[in-house]
Motif scaffolding. Structure first.
Motif, mmCIF file in Angstrom:
data_model
loop_
_atom_site.group_PDB
_atom_site.id
_atom_site.type_symbol
_atom_site.label_atom_id
_atom_site.label_comp_id
_atom_site.label_asym_id
_atom_site.label_seq_id
_atom_site.Cartn_x
_atom_site.Cartn_y
_atom_site.Cartn_z
ATOM 1 N N ARG A 107 25.773 39.342 20.939
ATOM 2 C CA ARG A 107 26.401 39.688 22.221
ATOM 3 C C ARG A 107 26.757 41.167 22.198
ATOM 4 N N ALA B 52 23.526 39.461 26.226
ATOM 5 C CA ALA B 52 23.240 38.892 24.912
ATOM 6 C C ALA B 52 21.735 38.777 24.722
ATOM 7 N N LEU C 138 21.809 35.541 30.408
ATOM 8 C CA LEU C 138 22.766 35.947 29.376
ATOM 9 C C LEU C 138 23.462 37.241 29.797
ATOM 10 N N ILE D 80 28.667 37.548 29.308
ATOM 11 C CA ILE D 80 28.911 36.613 28.213
ATOM 12 C C ILE D 80 30.205 36.968 27.474
ATOM 13 N N ILE E 66 29.381 33.525 22.004
ATOM 14 C CA ILE E 66 28.054 33.031 21.652
ATOM 15 C C ILE E 66 28.119 32.219 20.375
ATOM 16 N N CYS F 268 21.522 26.981 20.790
ATOM 17 C CA CYS F 268 22.461 28.087 20.961
ATOM 18 C C CYS F 268 23.225 27.865 22.257
ATOM 19 N N ALA G 7 26.160 29.821 25.036
ATOM 20 C CA ALA G 7 26.899 31.019 25.440
ATOM 21 C C ALA G 7 27.932 30.635 26.484
ATOM 22 N N ARG H 214 30.410 32.132 29.388
ATOM 23 C CA ARG H 214 30.581 33.324 30.227
ATOM 24 C C ARG H 214 32.057 33.555 30.546
#
Length: 490
Positions: free
Chosen positions: A196, A202, A219, A222, A225, A240, A242, A244
Motif C-alpha cells: 500500500r 495499492a 485499489l 486503501i 491490506i 488478499c 484490502a 478502504r
C-alpha cells in the motif's frame, strides 16, 4: 495495517491492523501449526507437533518479547535484543548458529522455511531455505523499516518508502516490474504480496491465481491490506484483502477460498480475518459475515451462527472463531477447531486459530485449546494459567505466562471502542489520533520488559489490536500485520 514480519504464529507487539490473517493477527503471516502464549514475565511455552516447533523444552524462552513461526521453524526475540530459533530440521530456519541475532527489533518467518530479522540499526538478516527468502546476498537490506515474509518470498520496506522483494520469483520474490516507491505497508501471503502506498493506492504481484493479479480490483483509497494465510498448510490457495478508508472492502485471489466476495455486503467494515479457506468481516455495528469454502468457516457454514455483538474474529485453516462483547465466543467450520461444543468459551479476552487448532484466553489469565490434538488442540500437558498472550500457527501454539494475574491484559467490552470506517476509534479519549494511521518508525512505541509499550500516544485506546501482546495472522496478524506485535509494525 502494517506489514508485519509475517509469521503464521506470532506473539508480541501488535499493530492496529484491521485485517487479520490466520496466525496473524492478523493479517500478514505465513506461519504454520504453532500455538504460543507469552506471559507478563515474558516467558513462553509452546505445544503441538514437535517437528514444527511444538517442543521448545530445550530452548531458553525467558524474557521473551515476541515469537514468529513458519511452517517449519519458530524464532523468538528477547527483550535484550537477542533471538533464538528452534525446530528439528535445521534447513528450514531452525539453525541460527551462523547468524548474528543481536540488537534485533523484530522477526518475520514465512511458510516456506525462511526467516528475516530486522535490527535496531535498520539492517536485516535472513536464514533458512535460500530459494524462499533465506538468501539475501544480492539484496540491499539497509535502512529497513518493515519486513514481511510469506509462503515463498519476503519483502522489506525501507524508511525512504522504497521496498524490495526476494525469494521465489513465481510467488512474490520478483518485483522488478512493480513500482515499489512511496510504500506505507507491505504484506505477503502464501503465493502473492501486496503493498500500500502513502497515496492510498495499492499494488499486488506474485501468482495471479492466488492474489498476485489485482488488475480488475479497485485499489484506491486503501487503508489496510493483507495477504494470507501463510501458516495454513493450505497448498494452492491464496487470498488478499484490502480495506478502504470509506469502510468498504474488496477481496481477490482464489475464488473458492474467499477471493470472490462479489455477493457479500462489505460496507461499514471494521476488520477482516482470512484463514486458509474462508474470510470473515466484522462490521462497525457488531455484525459479521463469512464467505469462502464452508469447510473452512465460510459461506453457508456460518448461517446457523449468531454473529451479532461481535468484538473480534479469527480464522484458521479449517475454522473461524468470533468473540462477542459479552465475553462469550463461538466457533464454526470443520472439526479442526470448528467444534467447540465441549469448550467453556465464556469470559474470553483473546482468540487465535491456527491451521487445525484454536486457543482462547480468558480474562482471568487461563487459556483453553481445542481442535486437532496433534497440532495444538490438546494443551493438557501445558500450564495455561496466568497467560498474557496466545497464538496458533501451522502445527503449533504458543502462550506467554504472567507472574501475577493483575498483569494479565483484559479486553473488557467497556474498554474496546468501535472503529469507524476511517480507522479512527469512535468514543476514543481526547487526544487519540484521528484518521487512518500513518506508518513510520517514529510512531511505533518501544516495548518494555513488562510488555507495555513506552511512549505510546496519550489517550490511545486500549482495545485488543493495540495491546502489546496479542496473536497475529495471520498472518493475521495478519496473523496481520500492523499491530503492536511481533512481526508487525505500525
Amino acid at each position: 495495517m502494517r506489514a508485519h514480519a509475517n509469521g503464521l504464529a506470532s506473539i508480541g507487539n501488535m499493530e492496529s491492523s484491521k485485517i487479520h490473517n490466520l496466525g496473524e493477527m492478523n493479517m500478514n503471516s505465513t506461519e504454520y501449526h504453532f500455538h504460543r502464549a507469552l506471559t507478563a514475565s515474558n516467558s513462553a511455552v509452546a505445544w503441538g507437533d514437535s517437528r514444527y516447533g511444538g517442543d521448545a523444552s530445550s530452548i531458553d524462552l525467558t524474557n521473551t518479547a515476541d515469537i514468529s513461526c513458519s511452517y517449519f521453524a519458530c524464532a523468538a526475540r528477547r527483550n535484550d535484543g537477542t533471538a533464538v530459533a528452534w525446530r528439528g530440521d535445521s534447513r528450514y530456519g531452525g539453525d541460527v548458529s551462523n547468524v548474528d541475532l543481536t540488537n534485533i527489533a523484530d522477526i518475520s518467518c514465512g511458510g516456506g522455511g525462511a526467516c528475516v530479522a530486522r535490527r535496531n540499526d535498520g539492517t536485516a538478516v535472513a536464514w533458512g531455505i535460500s530459494s524462499y527468502g533465506g538468501d539475501t546476498s544480492n539484496v540491499d537490506l539497509t535502512n529497513i523499516a518493515d519486513i514481511s515474509c510469506g509462503g515463498f518470498a519476503c519483502v522489506a520496506r525501507r524508511n525512504d518508502g522504497t521496498a524490495v522483494a526476494w525469494g521465489d520469483s513465481r510467488y512474490g520474490g520478483d518485483a522488478s516490474n512493480v513500482d515499489l516507491t512511496n510504500i506505507a505497508d507491505i504484506s505477503c501471503g502464501d503465493k502473492a504480496c501486496v503493498a500500500r502506498r502513502n497515496d492510498g493506492t495499492a499494488v499486488a504481484w506474485g501468482d495471479s491465481r492466488y492474489g498476485g493479479d489485482a488488475s480488475n480490483v479497485d485499489l484506491t483509497n486503501i487503508a489496510d491490506i493483507s495477504c494470507g494465510c501463510h501458516f495454513c498448510g493450505s497448498g494452492d490457495r491464496g487470498v488478499c484483502v484490502a480495506l478502504r478508508n470509506d469502510g468498504t472492502a474488496v477481496a481477490w485471489g482464489d475464488s473458492d477460498y474467499g477471493g470472490d466476495a462479489s455477493s457479500i455486503d462489505l460496507t461499514n467494515i471494521a476488520d477482516i480475518s482470512c484463514g486458509g479457506r474462508a474470510c470473515v468481516a466484522r462490521r462497525n455495528d457488531g455484525t459479521a459475515v463469512a464467505w469462502g469454502h464452508s469447510y473452512g468457516g465460510g459461506g453457508g457454514d456460518a448461517s446457523d451462527v449468531d454473529l451479532t455483538n461481535i468484538a473480534d474474529i479469527s480464522c484458521g485453516g479449517f475454522a473461524c472463531v468470533a468473540r462477542r462483547n459479552d465475553g462469550t465466543a463461538v466457533a464454526w467450520g470443520s472439526g479442526h477447531g470448528g467444534d467447540a461444543s465441549d469448550v467453556d468459551l465464556t469470559n474470553i479476552a483473546d482468540i487465535s486459530c491456527g491451521d487445525k487448532a484454536c486457543v482462547a484466553r480468558r480474562n482471568d489469565g487461563t487459556a483453553v485449546a481445542w481442535g486437532d490434538h496433534r497440532y495444538g488442540g490438546d494443551a493438557s500437558s501445558v500450564d495455561l494459567t496466568n497467560i498474557g498472550d496466545i497464538s496458533c500457527g501451522y502445527r503449533v501454539c504458543v502462550a506467554t505466562n504472567i507472574e501475577s494475574k493483575s498483569d494479565v491484559p483484559s479486553l473488557l467490552p467497556s474498554n474496546e471502542p468501535s472503529v469507524s470506517p476511517t480507522g479512527a476509534p469512535t468514543g476514543a479519549p481526547t487526544g487519540a489520533p484521528t484518521g487512518a494511521p500513518t506508518k513510520s518508525e517514529s510512531d511505533e512505541p518501544s516495548v518494555s520488559p513488562t510488555g507495555a509499550p513506552t511512549g505510546a500516544p496519550t489517550g490511545a485506546p486500549t482495545k485488543s489490536e493495540d495491546r502489546t501482546f496479542k496473536i497475529i495472522s495471520s498472518f493475521h496478524f495478519d496473523d496481520s500485520r500492523r499491530q503492536w506485535c511481533l512481526q508487525a509494525k505500525n
